[in-house]
Design a protein around this motif. Structure first.
Motif, PDB file in Angstrom:
ATOM      1  N   ASN A   1       0.828  -1.208   0.000  1.00 47.53           N
ATOM      2  CA  ASN A   1       0.000   0.000   0.000  1.00 47.53           C
ATOM      3  C   ASN A   1       0.864   1.261   0.000  1.00 47.53           C
ATOM      4  N   VAL A   2       1.831   1.318   0.893  1.00 51.55           N
ATOM      5  CA  VAL A   2       2.703   2.505   0.967  1.00 51.55           C
ATOM      6  C   VAL A   2       3.468   2.662  -0.346  1.00 51.55           C
TER       7      VAL A   2
ATOM      8  N   SER B   1       2.508   5.704  -7.300  1.00 49.66           N
ATOM      9  CA  SER B   1       1.440   6.285  -8.130  1.00 49.66           C
ATOM     10  C   SER B   1       1.542   7.801  -8.177  1.00 49.66           C
ATOM     11  N   LEU B   2       1.985   8.404  -7.073  1.00 46.94           N
ATOM     12  CA  LEU B   2       2.094   9.863  -7.028  1.00 46.94           C
ATOM     13  C   LEU B   2       3.350  10.368  -7.748  1.00 46.94           C
ATOM     14  N   GLY B   3       4.267   9.460  -8.068  1.00 54.40           N
ATOM     15  CA  GLY B   3       5.512   9.880  -8.709  1.00 54.40           C
ATOM     16  C   GLY B   3       6.608  10.206  -7.712  1.00 54.40           C
TER      17      GLY B   3
ATOM     18  N   THR C   1       2.627   1.573  -3.287  1.00 53.63           N
ATOM     19  CA  THR C   1       1.714   1.920  -4.382  1.00 53.63           C
ATOM     20  C   THR C   1       1.343   3.397  -4.341  1.00 53.63           C
ATOM     21  N   VAL C   2       1.085   3.913  -3.141  1.00 51.23           N
ATOM     22  CA  VAL C   2       0.767   5.339  -3.011  1.00 51.23           C
ATOM     23  C   VAL C   2       1.948   6.186  -3.493  1.00 51.23           C
ATOM     24  N   LEU C   3       3.133   5.902  -2.972  1.00 54.84           N
ATOM     25  CA  LEU C   3       4.308   6.705  -3.333  1.00 54.84           C
ATOM     26  C   LEU C   3       4.589   6.607  -4.829  1.00 54.84           C
TER      27      LEU C   3
END
Lengths: 411, 411
Positions: free
Chosen positions: B266-267, B273-275, B269-271
């Motif tokens: 999750n962490v 996805s945000l670039g 993927t968030v980082l």
């Protein structure tokens, strides 16, 4: 009768303010837009001209201005003969712009409380830390200063004040802000991320049992079945309006609730837990000093870029609970705005639209003498009926839902 | 007989390498540690002295070195009379250090493939883009260069080569790397985040049906019930060892699987996805050019700081499937390491321990003449039996699990 508007700021809200001022320039006079980056102001000017928003022929000009420079701001106010200053720049500049207005006699309007870049979530009431320290000075100089006259704070303060009339006593005001829109990106903020995240990274202040109470963000939530947007979960959030309503209205419980989806909360929680939303600089292995929040801002979509593909609606309003004739009573006063309609009218999304239209309504009321009170006030201290009526006419209609049904509200 | 070790790098793995070299300095001779920051080398020296790891009296010294500077590296090799260079610095320096070894005749050992800072997940096989271009030069100069001799790559290559002997033909090698440890932080990486994340931000290459196949990270997963660590989910990941095993072993399917918990994914993927995991610079609103990944690195815990409180175990090994006497057969050759035991012995956590002990075993085998092959090789091209036996003795015991049960493996 005050005339000629100086708009300070060049973001999405300033774009709405400029278009709306142009639509009413027969009353408001000349329009000037100023920010650090003159190109951004010029883009707004071009957009107003392209859409043919100017009601009558009149000046519309872009200016470069460092609004932290009080003398420069005073000079621009004088040069443009502006008697109305709408400050929709960053909240870091409020006190400088207010000072320039006090010294020139121009009316001052803003949509958010002053902030110190190095601090978040200061001691309540927030207005007392900054703006209210200039109350006496405004009164002495007969300067009209209307604080927090966006949607929230602003219109929701008017809803709170007007809602009181339906009750003998009010126990609870819950202000609910739901954005049921979809911008199509993995993640984005609707305002400048730097300002937006600052709302959620510190403590959550609320007014309960006539006292300030502290909670953590995302600690307390509620779910409401709301008009148009349906069943929505919102979270208790610290927000400007509580810091004046708690003083000006005789209501023991006043809370603010912001709607968030699970995905938003997850992204926010990851970034916040890692320290990436911090406004305090860190040093990279290579020795570069960087504020993490500014890097997050740099990788996120520019909020202004969201507008063209934004769909869906916002629903923002006040639930009031209390007693009337000895019986429990509850009402909801609210507005629903549409992202796509906002974009078609003024080239901004619905969040900017709801924030940008109210200060123009307020400026019109000052220009007409209705709200030219020649002192510093928060919205709920004014006669809010003409404000609501004007908003009904210029794009933000108010509705009320109570035991008699759901219907338009006007006076 | 080659003697005297120059360790390049000063992170968690270098710390393990230094302690293990010290424990065997009767065979390895003098020990020198070099990196850009001499203070970090000195800390390792101090740690080795504090724990009394030196087996016999001998030199142990810290040096400042920019290992991208070939001449400086050659000079330090000459000055310290090092005949064994263990490169456990960043993978960006491999080619420079290798060149220094070729020109001085020192044996070269590393634990990861060379990388270009500006590229991720290049065309397979990765070794062919960099190291293998120096094969002929090593042979001409009779330079021993053992590539990728950490745990994975390294020990798992030995497991693959030795595992082949149990079969008439092998159809599948699945290398599984599970860290069932707990560092107690919200999120942290076990290696330098900059290097660690680069493994997962690009394409996932695997060797299937004797071809390179591309997938996305976290696209394909498996769940295994493994010794000691129990039921664990792992995800197909691009990894170094596939890029030599696919060439050196006659096996149609070779894949690498890394264990991740849902929270890590999750962490990440968030980082991602945000670039924020990008190695390409972005520009902040203030005009500062920053590589987002370097800021993420700055806010995450220093991997070396995790060691004191790390608990739990790692399980890394190879599942081989194939035919023996016309029947299906499956074996698992593996090691289990303990974070706390590693910290008590050498002051590093288990991930660094498993990566740092094997190159020291390889250096000992070179010093003893067993692996002084005077050419460039990957581990599976060597006689791996003495390597496994030595690892059994110095902290990384191998076990095998097959139809006959689960038992220690030695030769």
């Amino acid at each position: 009768m005050k005339r000629n508007v100086l708009i300070i700021g060049a973001g999405g809200v300033a774009q709405v303010v400029a278009h709306k001022c142009a639509q009413h320039n027969d009353i408001l006079g000349n329009i000037h837009i100023a920010s650090r980056t003159v190109e951004k102001c010029q883009q707004i000017v071009d957009s107003v001209r392209e859409k043919g928003s100017l009601k009558t022929a009149g000046e519309l000009q872009a200016h470069a201005l460092d609004a932290l420079d009080i003398e420069a701001t005073k000079a621009l106010i004088a040069e443009t003969q502006s008697q109305l200053v709408i400050n929709v720049g960053s909240p870091f500049i409020n006190m400088s712009v207010l000072q320039a207005c006090i010294e020139t006699g121009a009316a001052y309007l803003d949509t958010a409380i002053h902030e110190d870049p190095g601090k978040i979530c200061e001691t309540p009431p927030w207005y007392a830390n900054y703006e209210w320290k200039r109350r006496e000075l405004c009164e002495e100089n007969k300067v009209t200063a209307i604080l927090g006259v966006g949607f929230d704070p602003g219109v929701v303060n008017a809803y709170a004040a007007l809602g009181m009339d339906y009750f003998d006593s009010v126990s609870d005001i819950d202000i609910i802000d739901i954005n049921a829109g979809d911008h199509g990106h993995y993640f984005a903020t609707n305002f400048d991320p730097e300002i937006n995240f600052r709302e959620f990274t510190g403590r959550v202040w609320s007014w309960q049992n006539r006292q300030w109470v502290q909670n953590k963000m995302f600690e307390i939530k509620r779910t409401d079945d709301l008009p148009v947007v349906g069943k929505r979960t919102s979270y208790m959030t610290g927000h400007d309006e509580l810091h004046s309503l708690s003083k000006n209205l005789d209501v023991p419980n006043i809370r603010f609730w912001m709607g968030f989806g699970d995905h938003y909360i997850n992204v926010f929680t990851v970034l916040n837990s890692l320290g990436l939303l911090s406004e305090q600089p860190v040093t990279t292995a290579e020795g570069l000093e960087v504020v993490p929040l500014k890097v997050v801002k740099a990788v996120l979509p520019d909020p202004a870029s969201l507008a063209p593909n934004y769909t869906g609606k916002t629903c923002i309003g006040d639930i009031l609970k209390g007693k009337k004739d000895g019986k429990d009573k509850e009402i909801f006063i609210y507005n629903v705005a549409d992202h796509k309609e906002a974009y078609e009218e003024v080239g901004s999304q619905g969040i900017s639209y709801t924030a940008g239209v109210p200060p123009v309504a307020a400026a019109i009321l000052i220009a007409q003498g209705v709200w030219d009170v020649q002192k510093m006030v928060n919205v709920e201290e004014l006669d809010c009926k003409p404000f609501i009526n004007l908003l009904n006419d210029i794009g933000l209609p108010t509705r009320i839902k109570d035991e008699e049904g759901d219907r338009p509200l006007s006076y």
